[in-house]
Scaffold this motif. Structure first.
Motif, PDB file in Angstrom:
ATOM      1  N   ILE A 177       4.955   7.003  -5.588  1.00 24.10           N
ATOM      2  CA  ILE A 177       5.750   6.373  -4.529  1.00 24.10           C
ATOM      3  C   ILE A 177       6.240   4.996  -4.972  1.00 24.10           C
ATOM      4  N   GLY A 178       6.143   4.723  -6.270  1.00 20.84           N
ATOM      5  CA  GLY A 178       6.722   3.484  -6.780  1.00 20.84           C
ATOM      6  C   GLY A 178       5.893   2.237  -6.571  1.00 20.84           C
ATOM      7  N   THR A 179       4.592   2.392  -6.380  1.00 22.31           N
ATOM      8  CA  THR A 179       3.789   1.188  -6.146  1.00 22.31           C
ATOM      9  C   THR A 179       2.764   0.899  -7.240  1.00 22.31           C
ATOM     10  N   CYS A 180       2.453   1.868  -8.118  1.00 27.08           N
ATOM     11  CA  CYS A 180       1.318   1.635  -9.026  1.00 27.08           C
ATOM     12  C   CYS A 180       1.717   1.231 -10.444  1.00 27.08           C
ATOM     13  N   GLY A 181       2.880   1.621 -10.903  1.00 29.81           N
ATOM     14  CA  GLY A 181       3.323   1.246 -12.246  1.00 29.81           C
ATOM     15  C   GLY A 181       2.933   2.220 -13.336  1.00 29.81           C
ATOM     16  N   THR A 182       2.247   3.302 -13.012  1.00 27.34           N
ATOM     17  CA  THR A 182       1.745   4.209 -14.047  1.00 27.34           C
ATOM     18  C   THR A 182       2.855   4.911 -14.813  1.00 27.34           C
TER      19      THR A 182
ATOM     20  N   PHE B  56       0.835  -1.208   0.000  1.00 36.02           N
ATOM     21  CA  PHE B  56       0.000   0.000   0.000  1.00 36.02           C
ATOM     22  C   PHE B  56       0.862   1.248   0.000  1.00 36.02           C
ATOM     23  N   ALA B  57       2.081   1.114   0.490  1.00 37.41           N
ATOM     24  CA  ALA B  57       2.910   2.304   0.671  1.00 37.41           C
ATOM     25  C   ALA B  57       4.334   1.980   0.280  1.00 37.41           C
ATOM     26  N   ALA B  58       5.068   3.014  -0.009  1.00 35.78           N
ATOM     27  CA  ALA B  58       6.465   2.825  -0.365  1.00 35.78           C
ATOM     28  C   ALA B  58       7.242   2.335   0.854  1.00 35.78           C
ATOM     29  N   THR B  59       8.256   1.515   0.607  1.00 37.42           N
ATOM     30  CA  THR B  59       9.146   1.109   1.696  1.00 37.42           C
ATOM     31  C   THR B  59      10.549   1.472   1.261  1.00 37.42           C
ATOM     32  N   LEU B  60      10.771   2.745   1.130  1.00 40.47           N
ATOM     33  CA  LEU B  60      12.068   3.189   0.643  1.00 40.47           C
ATOM     34  C   LEU B  60      13.079   3.179   1.783  1.00 40.47           C
ATOM     35  N   ASP B  61      14.289   2.826   1.435  1.00 40.86           N
ATOM     36  CA  ASP B  61      15.362   2.739   2.415  1.00 40.86           C
ATOM     37  C   ASP B  61      15.726   4.146   2.898  1.00 40.86           C
ATOM     38  N   GLU B  62      15.509   4.383   4.195  1.00 38.87           N
ATOM     39  CA  GLU B  62      15.763   5.726   4.725  1.00 38.87           C
ATOM     40  C   GLU B  62      17.241   6.088   4.687  1.00 38.87           C
ATOM     41  N   ASN B  63      18.107   5.091   4.599  1.00 38.31           N
ATOM     42  CA  ASN B  63      19.544   5.374   4.580  1.00 38.31           C
ATOM     43  C   ASN B  63      20.067   5.664   3.176  1.00 38.31           C
ATOM     44  N   TYR B  64      19.183   5.489   2.179  1.00 36.74           N
ATOM     45  CA  TYR B  64      19.623   5.714   0.801  1.00 36.74           C
ATOM     46  C   TYR B  64      19.870   7.205   0.571  1.00 36.74           C
ATOM     47  N   LYS B  65      21.026   7.531   0.018  1.00 36.70           N
ATOM     48  CA  LYS B  65      21.352   8.938  -0.249  1.00 36.70           C
ATOM     49  C   LYS B  65      21.333   9.151  -1.759  1.00 36.70           C
ATOM     50  N   PRO B  66      20.321   9.860  -2.276  1.00 39.39           N
ATOM     51  CA  PRO B  66      20.246  10.059  -3.727  1.00 39.39           C
ATOM     52  C   PRO B  66      21.445  10.850  -4.240  1.00 39.39           C
ATOM     53  N   GLU B  67      21.918  10.474  -5.412  1.00 34.28           N
ATOM     54  CA  GLU B  67      23.022  11.191  -6.069  1.00 34.28           C
ATOM     55  C   GLU B  67      22.468  11.829  -7.340  1.00 34.28           C
ATOM     56  N   PRO B  68      23.050  12.944  -7.773  1.00 33.51           N
ATOM     57  CA  PRO B  68      22.615  13.527  -9.046  1.00 33.51           C
ATOM     58  C   PRO B  68      23.031  12.636 -10.216  1.00 33.51           C
ATOM     59  N   PHE B  69      22.320  12.754 -11.318  1.00 31.31           N
ATOM     60  CA  PHE B  69      22.700  12.012 -12.525  1.00 31.31           C
ATOM     61  C   PHE B  69      22.138  12.731 -13.746  1.00 31.31           C
ATOM     62  N   ASP B  70      22.568  12.292 -14.926  1.00 29.14           N
ATOM     63  CA  ASP B  70      22.089  12.892 -16.166  1.00 29.14           C
ATOM     64  C   ASP B  70      21.210  11.900 -16.918  1.00 29.14           C
ATOM     65  N   ALA B  71      20.128  12.419 -17.478  1.00 32.01           N
ATOM     66  CA  ALA B  71      19.223  11.583 -18.276  1.00 32.01           C
ATOM     67  C   ALA B  71      19.222  12.120 -19.703  1.00 32.01           C
TER      68      ALA B  71
ATOM     69  N   GLY C 108      22.614   2.489 -19.204  1.00 31.40           N
ATOM     70  CA  GLY C 108      22.772   3.085 -17.883  1.00 31.40           C
ATOM     71  C   GLY C 108      22.541   2.048 -16.801  1.00 31.40           C
ATOM     72  N   THR C 109      22.994   2.397 -15.596  1.00 34.36           N
ATOM     73  CA  THR C 109      22.733   1.525 -14.449  1.00 34.36           C
ATOM     74  C   THR C 109      21.641   2.177 -13.621  1.00 34.36           C
ATOM     75  N   VAL C 110      20.501   1.519 -13.570  1.00 32.17           N
ATOM     76  CA  VAL C 110      19.362   2.096 -12.860  1.00 32.17           C
ATOM     77  C   VAL C 110      19.300   1.536 -11.441  1.00 32.17           C
ATOM     78  N   ILE C 111      19.025   2.430 -10.490  1.00 29.02           N
ATOM     79  CA  ILE C 111      18.801   2.013  -9.101  1.00 29.02           C
ATOM     80  C   ILE C 111      17.286   1.907  -8.949  1.00 29.02           C
ATOM     81  N   HIS C 112      16.793   0.693  -9.053  1.00 31.28           N
ATOM     82  CA  HIS C 112      15.342   0.486  -8.988  1.00 31.28           C
ATOM     83  C   HIS C 112      14.879   0.588  -7.540  1.00 31.28           C
ATOM     84  N   ARG C 113      13.923   1.470  -7.280  1.00 28.66           N
ATOM     85  CA  ARG C 113      13.464   1.676  -5.904  1.00 28.66           C
ATOM     86  C   ARG C 113      11.943   1.523  -5.801  1.00 28.66           C
ATOM     87  N   ASP C 114      11.341   0.946  -6.835  1.00 27.56           N
ATOM     88  CA  ASP C 114       9.883   0.808  -6.846  1.00 27.56           C
ATOM     89  C   ASP C 114       9.478  -0.593  -6.386  1.00 27.56           C
ATOM     90  N   HIS C 115       8.172  -0.765  -6.220  1.00 22.94           N
ATOM     91  CA  HIS C 115       7.628  -2.085  -5.884  1.00 22.94           C
ATOM     92  C   HIS C 115       6.626  -2.523  -6.942  1.00 22.94           C
TER      93      HIS C 115
END
Ligand code: FES
Length: 314
Positions: A268-273, A219-234, A281-288
């Protein structure tokens, strides 16, 4: 990314199935049939303020004339359920999307379904489908009491003795050890409160279940609170344009700011829309939402990021 069809549907019934769960039935005011769906699918309900909430379809997929959802009143939620309880009434209209299925039944010979509270909703159609096909399955349903267990009458009729009711108010709680070790052809599914699905996942991990045989709907995201996002280019494949995604912005936000109208819903990474394709690229997948098999070239830009750079199939 494909935009989803949004329909203005009529509410043909809205009645409580428990004191805090409203069962709502929709139909199209003009057309005899709605878009088809498979067990485990959900629809988006669009609220007047433009926000979107997902609800699993809990009717019969063979009934093309109606969609049925069950909505729990969440006093401490984000407001969608309170709006639905106050406003969805027989004869009213609501904006509802075509169904999407991020939680389908897998090909298997046995299915173990574990639900907690309102997490039962996707399993109603799954159980109906499994029972109709003569499949081997068991449904474990955890609730405080029978009176607070949504859709219980329908489940009893569909499942018979394959329904195992765990009522904490009567001192009966599911021990995840009951799920047992993995067996060939057996799939495990869980949907419900965080604590329950985490316990099921932990037990499955400890018992050595293969990740592609364990299916969790959160029902809700379970994102790792210790994860530190880094900038990147798309980089945009079709134009060569390079967008910088700072550490404090999501890829979805940056795409939108630059004129790419990516559809989204939960964010929040739960619905897939918001699913989109990528390469190089190397993707850090954080969805469910995204199955493991699709992670090589698909991602959810609302929560997932990249290491250094990636190219998007846009
Ligand atoms: S908007 Fe729901 S997964 Fe991205």
């Amino acid at each position: 990314m494909t935009a989803r069809l949004i329909m203005k549907l009529e509410v043909v019934a809205a009645e409580p199935t428990t004191p805090d769960v409203l069962r709502v039935v929709f139909r199209h005011p003009q057309r005899p049939e709605l878009p088809e769906w498979t067990p485990g699918a959900h629809v988006d309900l669009r609220l007047p303020d433009g926000k979107v909430r997902q609800y699993s379809l809990c009717g019969d997929p063979a009934d093309r004339a109606r969609y049925t959802v069950a909505i729990k009143r969440e006093a401490g939620g984000r407001g969608g359920s309170l709006w639905a309880h106050a406003n969805l009434a027989e004869g009213g209209l609501a904006h509802v999307s075509a169904p999407r299925n991020n939680f389908p039944l897998a090909e298997g010979t046995r299915h173990i379904l574990v639900a907690g509270g309102i997490g039962i909703t996707p399993f109603v159609s799954m159980a109906r489908s499994l029972a109709a096909s003569g499949a081997d399955f068991a449904l474990h349903f955890c609730a405080r009491s029978a009176a607070e267990a949504p859709l219980l009458d329908a489940l009893r009729a569909v499942c018979g003795d394959r329904l195992h009711l765990w009522l904490s108010g009567e001192g009966r709680r599911l021990d995840p050890a009951l799920i047992g070790p993995p067996a060939p052809g057996t799939h495990l599914y869980a949907c419900g409160p965080q604590r329950l699905v985490d316990a099921v996942q932990a037990r499955a991990d400890a018992d050595g279940w293969a990740p592609d045989h364990v299916h969790i709907e959160r029902f809700a995201a379970t994102l790792d609170e210790n994860y530190k996002p880094e900038p990147f280019d798309a980089r945009i494949a079709s134009t060569g344009e390079v967008l910088h995604v700072p550490a404090d912005r999501s890829l979805l936000e940056v795409l939108r700011e630059n004129g790419f109208p990516v559809a989204s819903s939960c964010e929040i990474g739960t619905c897939g829309t918001c699913e989109c394709g990528y390469r190089n690229g190397t993707v850090i997948h954080r969805d469910h939402a995204l199955p493991l098999a699709k992670r090589q070239d698909r991602m959810m830009p609302c929560v997932s990021r990249a290491r250094v750079a990636l190219t998007l199939d846009l």
